[in-house]
Design an enzyme around this catalytic site. Structure first.
Site, short mmCIF file in Angstrom:
data_model
loop_
_atom_site.label_atom_id
_atom_site.label_comp_id
_atom_site.label_asym_id
_atom_site.label_seq_id
_atom_site.Cartn_x
_atom_site.Cartn_y
_atom_site.Cartn_z
N TRP A 103 0.93 -1.19 0.41
CA TRP A 103 0.41 0.15 -0.23
C TRP A 103 0.37 1.38 0.48
CZ3 TRP A 103 -4.44 -0.44 -2.11
CH2 TRP A 103 -5.08 -2.12 -2.12
N ASP A 172 -2.16 6.28 6.94
CA ASP A 172 -3.20 5.36 5.91
C ASP A 172 -3.57 3.86 7.16
OD1 ASP A 172 -4.83 3.19 4.54
OD2 ASP A 172 -3.57 3.36 3.12
N LYS A 196 -13.11 -2.54 5.81
CA LYS A 196 -12.43 -3.53 6.33
C LYS A 196 -12.48 -3.07 8.61
CE LYS A 196 -9.09 -3.56 3.38
NZ LYS A 196 -8.18 -2.31 2.32
C1 LIG Z 1 -7.38 -1.79 1.77
C2 LIG Z 1 -6.31 -1.36 1.98
C3 LIG Z 1 -6.31 0.17 0.75
C4 LIG Z 1 -7.26 0.11 -0.62
O1 LIG Z 1 -8.49 0.68 -0.02
P1 LIG Z 1 -9.92 0.52 -1.49
O2 LIG Z 1 -10.50 1.31 -0.33
O3 LIG Z 1 -9.15 -0.68 -1.63
O4 LIG Z 1 -8.53 1.53 -2.53
C5 LIG Z 1 -5.06 0.96 1.21
N1 LIG Z 1 -4.34 0.91 2.41
C6 LIG Z 1 -4.54 0.13 3.36
C7 LIG Z 1 -3.58 -0.06 4.36
C8 LIG Z 1 -5.34 -0.80 3.10
O5 LIG Z 1 -5.50 -2.09 3.88
#
Ligand SMILES: *Cc1c(COP(=O)(O)O)cnc(C)c1O
Length: 359
Positions: A103, A172, A196
């Site tokens: 990511w 993030d 999540k």
């Molecule tokens: C799942 C995830 C993403 C991607 O998220 P999207 O909503 O599919 O763009 C980005 N960063 C992390 C840490 C993730 O777990």
């Protein structure tokens, strides 16, 4: 039994069952409005109540200071890899990145198109199984901000402490938001895709310090400007109304469960159960060690791809599903977000014990 399985998916992921039940009850007629939330105008008084209540709950649960905006956006965490540089990398254009997995690689690739990123440190040398050590002198004092991925969903690491970066920290938190307390005031911006720990896909939450909004160039596309969404309380255009409503139900569930401190205790017990089994196992082993271990995503392997595949298939047969690891790591991964009951982790550990005995 209602036929539900224990779902260890990394995302979209398990939702709290009481939330799904409540949504089902309210599906046809939301609180005497005569309609479903998904049929409502986002400009209606009823919906205004829903979005304000959801924001208020998030502010309370995370203790978000008043000098931060909470934005309800779309485009996933991935769109933030573009939106954040377009809005924030507007001073020196320099951005420091701590490379801890796929990511941050994605974020870095976008940064290369939009700014001047620099990799401060990386854990790629050991397949991202740790968080690199960081000290103040490693960071560029001229950087507009520092980008980190707080919990690395694929590799199962999470930052053990706030890096001493001296610049606005952009994190993030897609796979760990609300899993344990964080001091929001130490961050410039926290963002997370909802699917999540917050609700269904389609909603992205951005928590951003107010003084960081308004630094975008004149010609930024309207929808990509934080200022647009901040000045319109996320109602410039139609927001993902139903996902926001469900996020609100998840936040109510979390509040009623005792809030973030209470869920952290449960998360520590759940992760502790699985890690202590893995550390004592003769068949399975964890891929991450020490204080960088994630509370939310726990990768593990047997060391033999055939045995891994056999385990995943057998677990699926036993109602423990989505345990296959990410293709870049192999093996298995148990994602045990807030909504995964302790019982689910206990069942997984029992199943692993029995599987180990047979091998
Ligand atoms: C799942 C995830 C993403 C991607 O998220 P999207 O909503 O599919 O763009 C980005 N960063 C992390 C840490 C993730 O777990």
């Amino acid at each position: 039994m209602n036929g539900r399985v224990y779902n260890f998916s990394s995302g979209p992921a398990v939702m709290p069952e009481p939330v799904l039940e409540r949504a089902a009850e309210e599906m046809l007629n939301y609180r005497s409005s005569g309609m479903s939330v998904m049929e409502m105008s986002h400009r209606s008084a009823v919906y205004d109540g829903i979005i304000k209540h959801t924001e208020q709950l998030l502010r309370e649960l995370m203790n978000i200071p008043d000098d931060y905006y909470v934005l309800f956006l779309q485009g996933g965490a991935s769109l933030q890899f573009d939106m954040i540089p377009m809005n924030l990398a507007t001073g020196s254009g320099k951005v420091d990145v701590v490379m801890t997995g796929m990511w941050t690689k994605r974020a870095y690739a976008e940064l290369k198109k939009l700014a001047e990123p620099r990799i401060v440190a990386s854990s790629e040398d050991r397949t991202f199984t740790y968080i690199p050590g960081l000290s103040a002198d490693m960071f560029d004092p001229e950087a507009d901000y520092v980008h980190v991925c707080w919990n690395n969903t694929i590799y199962g690491t999470r930052f053990p402490e706030i890096p001493p970066c001296g610049r606005p920290l952009v994190a993030d938190m897609s796979s760990c938001i609300l899993s344990e307390p964080v001091d929001v005031s130490r961050f410039g911006c926290i963002f997370a895709g909802a699917q999540k720990n917050l609700g269904p896909a389609g909603l992205t939450i951005v928590i951003i310090r107010k003084d960081l909004v308004g630094k975008q160039p004149e010609n930024i596309p309207t929808m990509l400007s934080f200022e647009t969404h901040a000045t319109n309380q996320s109602l410039y255009n139609t927001p993902p109304t139903y996902s926001i409503y469900l996020c609100g139900l998840v936040l109510e569930w979390l509040r009623d469960a005792g809030g973030v401190e209470a869920i952290e205790r449960i998360n520590r017990r759940k992760a502790g159960m699985l890690y202590s089994f893995l550390d004592g196992s003769r068949l399975f082993r964890a891929t991450v060690h020490g204080r960088d271990r994630s509370l939310m995503n726990i990768p593990f392997v047997t060391g033999n791809a055939e045995t891994d595949a056999e385990f995943v298939a057998a677990a699926t047969g036993a109602g423990l599903v989505n345990l296959k690891g990410h293709r870049s790591v192999g093996g298995m991964r148990a994602s045990i977000y807030n909504a995964m009951p302790e019982e689910g982790v206990a069942r997984l550990v029992e199943f692993m014990e029995a599987f180990e005995k047979k091998h």
